[in-house]
Write a protein that holds these residues in place. Structure first.
Motif, PDB file in Angstrom:
ATOM      1  N   PRO A  76       0.796  -1.232   0.000  1.00 34.11           N
ATOM      2  CA  PRO A  76       0.000   0.000   0.000  1.00 34.11           C
ATOM      3  C   PRO A  76       0.829   1.285   0.000  1.00 34.11           C
ATOM      4  N   ALA A  77       1.954   1.299   0.728  1.00 35.92           N
ATOM      5  CA  ALA A  77       2.763   2.521   0.792  1.00 35.92           C
ATOM      6  C   ALA A  77       3.252   2.942  -0.591  1.00 35.92           C
ATOM      7  N   LEU A  78       3.711   1.980  -1.391  1.00 38.44           N
ATOM      8  CA  LEU A  78       4.206   2.321  -2.730  1.00 38.44           C
ATOM      9  C   LEU A  78       3.058   2.816  -3.609  1.00 38.44           C
ATOM     10  N   TYR A  79       1.893   2.245  -3.431  1.00 33.06           N
ATOM     11  CA  TYR A  79       0.719   2.727  -4.172  1.00 33.06           C
ATOM     12  C   TYR A  79       0.425   4.177  -3.793  1.00 33.06           C
ATOM     13  N   GLU A  80       0.442   4.475  -2.506  1.00 30.85           N
ATOM     14  CA  GLU A  80       0.154   5.832  -2.036  1.00 30.85           C
ATOM     15  C   GLU A  80       1.159   6.846  -2.571  1.00 30.85           C
ATOM     16  N   LEU A  81       2.408   6.417  -2.712  1.00 32.48           N
ATOM     17  CA  LEU A  81       3.442   7.330  -3.202  1.00 32.48           C
ATOM     18  C   LEU A  81       3.170   7.801  -4.630  1.00 32.48           C
ATOM     19  N   HIS A  82       2.410   7.016  -5.397  1.00 29.20           N
ATOM     20  CA  HIS A  82       2.090   7.420  -6.764  1.00 29.20           C
ATOM     21  C   HIS A  82       1.189   8.658  -6.791  1.00 29.20           C
ATOM     22  N   PHE A  83       0.579   8.959  -5.656  1.00 33.86           N
ATOM     23  CA  PHE A  83      -0.240  10.162  -5.556  1.00 33.86           C
ATOM     24  C   PHE A  83       0.405  11.214  -4.653  1.00 33.86           C
ATOM     25  N   SER A  84       0.921  10.785  -3.499  1.00 32.44           N
ATOM     26  CA  SER A  84       1.422  11.754  -2.521  1.00 32.44           C
ATOM     27  C   SER A  84       2.663  12.486  -3.013  1.00 32.44           C
ATOM     28  N   VAL A  85       3.557  11.789  -3.719  1.00 35.26           N
ATOM     29  CA  VAL A  85       4.772  12.463  -4.212  1.00 35.26           C
ATOM     30  C   VAL A  85       4.433  13.558  -5.222  1.00 35.26           C
ATOM     31  N   PRO A  86       3.622  13.271  -6.269  1.00 38.33           N
ATOM     32  CA  PRO A  86       3.251  14.386  -7.160  1.00 38.33           C
ATOM     33  C   PRO A  86       2.382  15.446  -6.489  1.00 38.33           C
ATOM     34  N   MET A  87       1.622  15.070  -5.438  1.00 39.46           N
ATOM     35  CA  MET A  87       0.861  16.079  -4.694  1.00 39.46           C
ATOM     36  C   MET A  87       1.785  17.098  -4.030  1.00 39.46           C
ATOM     37  N   ALA A  88       3.008  16.666  -3.713  1.00 46.07           N
ATOM     38  CA  ALA A  88       4.001  17.565  -3.126  1.00 46.07           C
ATOM     39  C   ALA A  88       4.809  18.290  -4.200  1.00 46.07           C
ATOM     40  N   GLY A  89       4.444  18.066  -5.473  1.00 47.20           N
ATOM     41  CA  GLY A  89       5.147  18.710  -6.580  1.00 47.20           C
ATOM     42  C   GLY A  89       6.422  17.997  -6.982  1.00 47.20           C
ATOM     43  N   ALA A  90       6.700  16.841  -6.363  1.00 48.07           N
ATOM     44  CA  ALA A  90       7.962  16.133  -6.595  1.00 48.07           C
ATOM     45  C   ALA A  90       7.807  15.059  -7.671  1.00 48.07           C
ATOM     46  N   ILE A  91       8.909  14.397  -7.964  1.00 50.12           N
ATOM     47  CA  ILE A  91       8.983  13.371  -9.005  1.00 50.12           C
ATOM     48  C   ILE A  91       9.270  12.031  -8.339  1.00 50.12           C
ATOM     49  N   MET A 240       5.167  -2.413  -9.596  1.00 49.17           N
ATOM     50  CA  MET A 240       4.946  -0.982  -9.770  1.00 49.17           C
ATOM     51  C   MET A 240       6.209  -0.243 -10.202  1.00 49.17           C
ATOM     52  N   PHE A 241       7.374  -0.891 -10.056  1.00 45.49           N
ATOM     53  CA  PHE A 241       8.587  -0.227 -10.541  1.00 45.49           C
ATOM     54  C   PHE A 241       8.743  -0.400 -12.051  1.00 45.49           C
ATOM     55  N   ARG A 242       7.862  -1.150 -12.688  1.00 42.73           N
ATOM     56  CA  ARG A 242       7.871  -1.290 -14.148  1.00 42.73           C
ATOM     57  C   ARG A 242       6.884  -0.290 -14.744  1.00 42.73           C
ATOM     58  N   CYS A 243       7.390   0.784 -15.280  1.00 44.04           N
ATOM     59  CA  CYS A 243       6.536   1.783 -15.954  1.00 44.04           C
ATOM     60  C   CYS A 243       5.388   2.215 -15.053  1.00 44.04           C
ATOM     61  N   ASN A 244       5.687   2.457 -13.759  1.00 45.60           N
ATOM     62  CA  ASN A 244       4.647   2.816 -12.790  1.00 45.60           C
ATOM     63  C   ASN A 244       3.483   1.829 -12.858  1.00 45.60           C
ATOM     64  N   GLY A 245       3.833   0.535 -12.876  1.00 42.93           N
ATOM     65  CA  GLY A 245       2.789  -0.487 -12.920  1.00 42.93           C
ATOM     66  C   GLY A 245       1.899  -0.343 -14.137  1.00 42.93           C
ATOM     67  N   TRP A 246       2.516   0.071 -15.294  1.00 42.87           N
ATOM     68  CA  TRP A 246       1.804   0.272 -16.563  1.00 42.87           C
ATOM     69  C   TRP A 246       0.665   1.289 -16.399  1.00 42.87           C
ATOM     70  N   CYS A 247       0.827   2.190 -15.429  1.00 41.35           N
ATOM     71  CA  CYS A 247      -0.147   3.263 -15.135  1.00 41.35           C
ATOM     72  C   CYS A 247      -1.427   2.743 -14.477  1.00 41.35           C
ATOM     73  N   PHE A 248      -1.465   1.509 -14.044  1.00 35.97           N
ATOM     74  CA  PHE A 248      -2.659   0.978 -13.385  1.00 35.97           C
ATOM     75  C   PHE A 248      -2.895   1.537 -11.980  1.00 35.97           C
ATOM     76  N   PRO A 249      -1.868   2.050 -11.264  1.00 35.13           N
ATOM     77  CA  PRO A 249      -2.190   2.697  -9.980  1.00 35.13           C
ATOM     78  C   PRO A 249      -3.194   3.831 -10.167  1.00 35.13           C
ATOM     79  N   TRP A 250      -3.013   4.589 -11.242  1.00 37.09           N
ATOM     80  CA  TRP A 250      -3.896   5.718 -11.512  1.00 37.09           C
ATOM     81  C   TRP A 250      -5.189   5.270 -12.186  1.00 37.09           C
ATOM     82  N   ALA A 251      -5.104   4.243 -13.049  1.00 33.43           N
ATOM     83  CA  ALA A 251      -6.294   3.757 -13.750  1.00 33.43           C
ATOM     84  C   ALA A 251      -7.319   3.181 -12.779  1.00 33.43           C
ATOM     85  N   VAL A 252      -6.861   2.402 -11.795  1.00 32.05           N
ATOM     86  CA  VAL A 252      -7.785   1.812 -10.821  1.00 32.05           C
ATOM     87  C   VAL A 252      -8.460   2.908 -10.009  1.00 32.05           C
TER      88      VAL A 252
END
Length: 552
Positions: A76-91, A240-252
């Motif tokens: 779950p933590a790695l999933y959350e980072l796909h949102f929280s990191v860009p929410m902080a303006g980071a990469i 999830m380290f492969r192409c950001n999980g093929w963008c499925f973190p955001w798609a789901v």
């Protein structure tokens, strides 16, 4: 056309997948977002957790476009980072958990990450990598340890092993976001959102930079390609380290679905149990998952056909037809994806059913097979070879700190994949080989993929790879590297070598038949891809006569 048009905040916002989570929290707030063992979060809770950590990153001094690295399995933590990191303006840069410390150190030096989040299982390799960093080149990142979700400690890790100033992810989650915290949305939708490292099958991994716009659009494309309905149940078997999980973190998130996490996501037993318990509809990954499922089913009397169809999307070299048939009989609907890190994952998806046609990513404006010299499209004749090329909004921004590497791939206004293919009359693109792997022997072009496909149908062959070996007369000839199945002589012998070549000769033209066979394990990189550049070096260092087995 005169006046009357205005672009403002009412009719324009930079595209970013951050919005998918915000919508999920409102529309599907009480629906389950995350299931991990006995842990359950709703979309409202996941949204708040991401806000909490984004706020914490800002308090820690993270600025726009700073890099936040992470090394963790699908949790779950790695999933959350796909949102929280860009929410902080980071990469965000999710790193391969199979990297060794020297490689990890080199990547961290290039990234210059301000923070690195580390799952407790991978702490030691990260600490070793940090020790190798040169302080003159790169300041060591702040380390944030990720224990299990329900633990405040490091799950057996000794706290004083951590570098001074290290923090705990769960502790930071315990502090609510600042009341005045505002999400740092991208100022430009083409701002970077993540860095993904290529698998390095050529021995030269590169940091591929994705934009907010590309990941937003590719997430929508993934939904269409996978035919995902509202609120799908997605089992995380693609890293999830492969192409950001093929963008499925955001798609789901966009569909308000449920993410099912397994720390051991390649355990067939756990996969079957999760499918039955949670009514999983979709899962993805490398083709090895098909072997895992088929092998487990053949060894267990308790495995029965699935209660409902489960869609599997795999990308990479497919296993033999008998494996595909066995998985299909269990009730899995298998599709095969073609793509690469630079295209944010699979760009072409082909169902493993002859009556169904390939689907191109809806967000990819151009998918073609072209003559790389003239840039003319090859005819739809099923025989003229060309290079697969893409053009559209779901391609990378570029390579991190390597602008020179961009010149050749984007030459001519298209992304050149380096993969050779033919196009059939119905439009189907059939990949023949990587350009660098194609063997030209006596003027004939040999697809190593076609030879490998035949080798894999041999009853005693488990894995196979074919490379070109220098030949004074023909230029190059095919050389096969083979790993035998259990129960067969692991080192091989001359009779086995001759039998395999005879087997190939019955199914292939004479010029495509391997002229030498090497037995043993195949060299793999950290993502499980065969390193053909290593095999080419090995084949060309050894001198052997035709039909004679190469010895290690």
């Amino acid at each position: 056309m005169n006046g009357g048009f205005m672009q403002c905040s009412a009719n324009y916002m930079p595209l970013s997948p951050i919005s998918f989570l915000e919508r999920a929290a409102v529309v599907n707030g009480e629906k389950p977002s995350v299931v991990y063992g006995g842990i359950r979060f709703s979309w409202k809770e996941t949204h708040q957790r991401c806000l909490n950590f984004a706020s914490a990153l800002v308090r820690l001094g993270i600025s726009r476009h700073d890099v936040v690295a992470a090394i963790a399995p699908n949790i779950p933590a790695l999933y959350e980072l796909h949102f929280s990191v860009p929410m902080a303006g980071a990469i965000l840069c999710a790193l391969n958990i199979r990297l060794d410390s020297p490689t990890l150190s080199l990547i961290l030096q290039q990234l210059e990450a301000k923070v690195i989040l580390v799952d407790y299982q991978y702490l030691q390799v990260v600490l070793q990598a940090l020790e190798k960093l040169s302080p003159k080149i790169c300041k060591p990142p702040l380390l944030i340890l990720i224990p299990e979700c329900d633990q405040l400690s490091s799950n057996g890790t000794i706290d004083h092993d951590l570098p001074p100033g290290s923090l705990n992810y769960n502790d930071l989650q315990g502090s609510t976001a600042e009341p005045d915290f505002e999400i740092r949305r991208p100022l430009n939708e083409c701002d970077p959102i993540s860095v993904n490292y290529t698998s390095g099958s050529t021995g030269n991994p590169k940091g591929v930079v994705y934009s907010h716009r590309a990941t937003y659009l590719n997430s929508l494309g993934a939904i269409f390609q996978s035919e995902m309905a509202k609120m799908p149940v997605f089992l995380w078997t693609v890293d999830m380290f492969r192409c950001n999980g093929w963008c499925f973190p955001w798609a789901v998130a966009a569909l308000g679905g449920t993410n099912i996490f397994l720390r051991e996501n390649h355990s067939a037993k756990l996969i079957f149990e999760a499918i039955d318990l949670h009514k999983v509809i979709h899962l993805c990954g490398s083709p090895c998952i098909l072997n895992i499922l088929a092998h487990h089913a053949s060894k267990s009397d308790q495995i029965r056909p699935l209660k409902s169809t489960v869609n599997i999307l795999v990308a990479g070299a497919l296993p033999p037809p008998q494996i595909l048939n066995q998985v299909a009989k269990l009730g899995f609907n298998v599709s095969h994806g073609y793509g690469m890190t630079e295209a944010l994952g699979p760009a072409i998806v082909t169902p493993c059913k002859p009556e169904l046609k390939s689907q191109y990513n809806l967000m990819m404006e151009g998918v073609d097979v072209k003559d790389p010299s003239t840039m003319e499209s090859v005819p739809y004749d099923g025989k003229t070879m060309g290079e697969i090329m893409f053009r559209g909004n779901t391609l990378m921004l570029g390579y991190l700190k390597n602008s020179k590497a961009m010149i050749e791939p984007f030459q001519g206004g298209w992304y050149r994949t380096g993969d050779l293919a033919i196009r059939h009359s119905d439009g189907y693109i059939q990949m023949k080989d990587r350009a660098r792997d194609m063997i030209i022997s006596g003027g004939e072009a040999i697809s190593t993929l076609e030879v490998e496909a035949v080798l894999l149908t041999h009853p005693c062959v488990l894995e196979a790879a074919v490379v070109g070996r220098n030949d004074d007369c023909l230029g190059k000839t095919p050389c096969a590297f083979v790993k035998l199945k259990e129960g067969f002589c692991s080192g091989g012998n001359s009779s086995t070598s001759e039998e395999i070549m005879k087997f190939c000769g019955e199914k292939l033209p004479a010029y495509m038949v391997p002229k030498a066979v090497v037995f043993g394990d195949l060299p793999l990189n950290s993502t499980g891809k065969i390193q053909k550049f290593v095999l080419r070096e090995k084949a060309n260092k050894q001198v052997c006569a035709e039909t004679t087995m190469l010895h290690e």
